[in-house]
Design a protein around this motif. Sequence first.
Motif, PDB file in Angstrom:
ATOM      1  N   UNK A 196       1.078  -1.238  -0.089  1.00 39.11           N
ATOM      2  CA  UNK A 196      -0.050   0.140   0.175  1.00 39.11           C
ATOM      3  C   UNK A 196       0.897   1.341   0.164  1.00 39.11           C
ATOM      4  N   UNK A 197       1.888   1.255   0.797  1.00 36.28           N
ATOM      5  CA  UNK A 197       2.946   2.362   0.937  1.00 36.28           C
ATOM      6  C   UNK A 197       3.501   2.519  -0.620  1.00 36.28           C
ATOM      7  N   UNK A 198       3.731   1.599  -1.199  1.00 35.02           N
ATOM      8  CA  UNK A 198       4.201   1.720  -2.420  1.00 35.02           C
ATOM      9  C   UNK A 198       3.376   2.390  -3.577  1.00 35.02           C
ATOM     10  N   UNK A 199       2.066   2.016  -3.536  1.00 34.87           N
ATOM     11  CA  UNK A 199       0.982   2.553  -4.290  1.00 34.87           C
ATOM     12  C   UNK A 199       0.895   4.192  -3.981  1.00 34.87           C
ATOM     13  N   UNK A 200       1.098   4.399  -2.647  1.00 39.15           N
ATOM     14  CA  UNK A 200       0.814   5.737  -2.338  1.00 39.15           C
ATOM     15  C   UNK A 200       2.142   6.329  -3.158  1.00 39.15           C
ATOM     16  N   UNK A 201       3.272   6.006  -2.963  1.00 40.64           N
ATOM     17  CA  UNK A 201       4.603   6.396  -3.412  1.00 40.64           C
ATOM     18  C   UNK A 201       4.345   7.134  -4.927  1.00 40.64           C
ATOM     19  N   UNK A 202       3.656   5.708  -5.519  1.00 41.47           N
ATOM     20  CA  UNK A 202       3.672   5.990  -7.049  1.00 41.47           C
ATOM     21  C   UNK A 202       2.651   6.962  -7.330  1.00 41.47           C
ATOM     22  N   UNK A 203       1.759   7.365  -6.672  1.00 42.32           N
ATOM     23  CA  UNK A 203       0.617   8.383  -6.968  1.00 42.32           C
ATOM     24  C   UNK A 203       1.145   9.678  -6.713  1.00 42.32           C
TER      25      UNK A 203
END
Length: 457
Positions: A196-203
């Motif tokens: 989930x943190x990786x998804x945030x970072x991408x956004x």
Amino acid sequence: MPDSRKRVAFYGDDFTGSTDAMEALTLAGLRTVLFLERPAPATLRTEFADSEAFGIAGVSRSLTPAEMERELPEAFRLMAESGAAICHYKTCSTFDSAPEVGNIGRAIELARRTFVRQRYVPLLVGAPALKRYTVFGQHFAALNGVAHRLDRHPVMSRHPMTPMREADLLRHLAGQTDLPGALVDIVEQSGSLEEVQAAIDRKVADGAAVVLFDALDRERLAKVGGLLWREAAAEPLFVAGSSGIEYALAACWQAEGRTEPRTRFPSPGPAEPLLFVSGSCSSVTQSQIDFALAHGFAGIRVDPADWIGDDRPEETVRQLAREALSLLADGRSVLLFSAKGPEDASIARTRSGLAANGRGSADSGRLIGERLGLVCRAVLEERPLKRIAIAGGDTSGFVMKQLGVYAMEMAAPLVPGAPLCRAYSRDGRFDGLEVVLKGGQMGGEDFFAQVREGRAS
């Protein structure tokens, strides 16, 4: 992880909405104080030094963007300098707002001036404990056990000040700010914390300045809380949204063994007779008024349109206070109200009267709240009561100010989002008064009877 005496500081965009954030933190085991005005830093260090969280009950939901520019920066600086790990701009869980009044996008823009090093602003509006849900960015709120999409909600779609025409929260927010937003939906939240943190970072890397989180259940909420707590490790983190943020943090802390939930409170017991004051025009409050009047409460109907241009306000206040005192002397609980539902004819009359006097419809909250506050004070000066209840965000704020109340703490749970509180007042006659502040959508039809009996849901 952050290690701060004050874990959370929040600014509520209205008075009644602030109490549910206080409630969530108190139930999580944190001593939480809600101030009705910006506290001096010395007050935080002395009188309430052992508090672990604090809030400011504000009025920004009824302010224009220009008025927010004058109100919010000082509050944001106070929160940032308090040492709190999480600094929260607390919105209503129904996100009611508009470009011209209660603009949440503008509040976020103003906060970014204070929290200049922050990567993005987390936004969480859903609060499952209050039956508010965000799914794939669409927001839902339950009424009488049925979840309605916000733009089809029987109450919020017809809100007299900020009717909600859009259930897509990011699209609604885009009408208030040019800040780009992105969504972390329930599917993305099903992964591990790292995923989930990786998804945030991408956004964020793609340019998102605001990241909205879906909120459906406690499991995913705890994960969001963990992400927020991790993001706040280095320096204070500004977040926006409902008390879902406090519930998310509490779920995270409890899962990590950082807090023990508070489950035991002294029983408040009954308090009769009571004075209830309502400036709410919600259909939920309407059903509660009807129920109360059918179950022994004495009603006093007021028409705010009659107060516009009233050149003898003191006499009007005395007359209403005398009527209420007479009923209280007979042992009757009194319900003083300005409207019964959103279609009440007095609403149109009041708006028309204000317009004729060069004032806007937003001024109705001050007109009603100040006058009802004066009546409430006049009654309590003659007849001390153990407990009072107030319905309506603006009304609650103005009544509390008339009583010299500067802070409150939760004393016991009653209805989710509307706990029983202990008032701190500079006027010794009102210090220690038990108070319940109710937002328009809170409580079942027997709410006023619940308050009178001290009975928790």
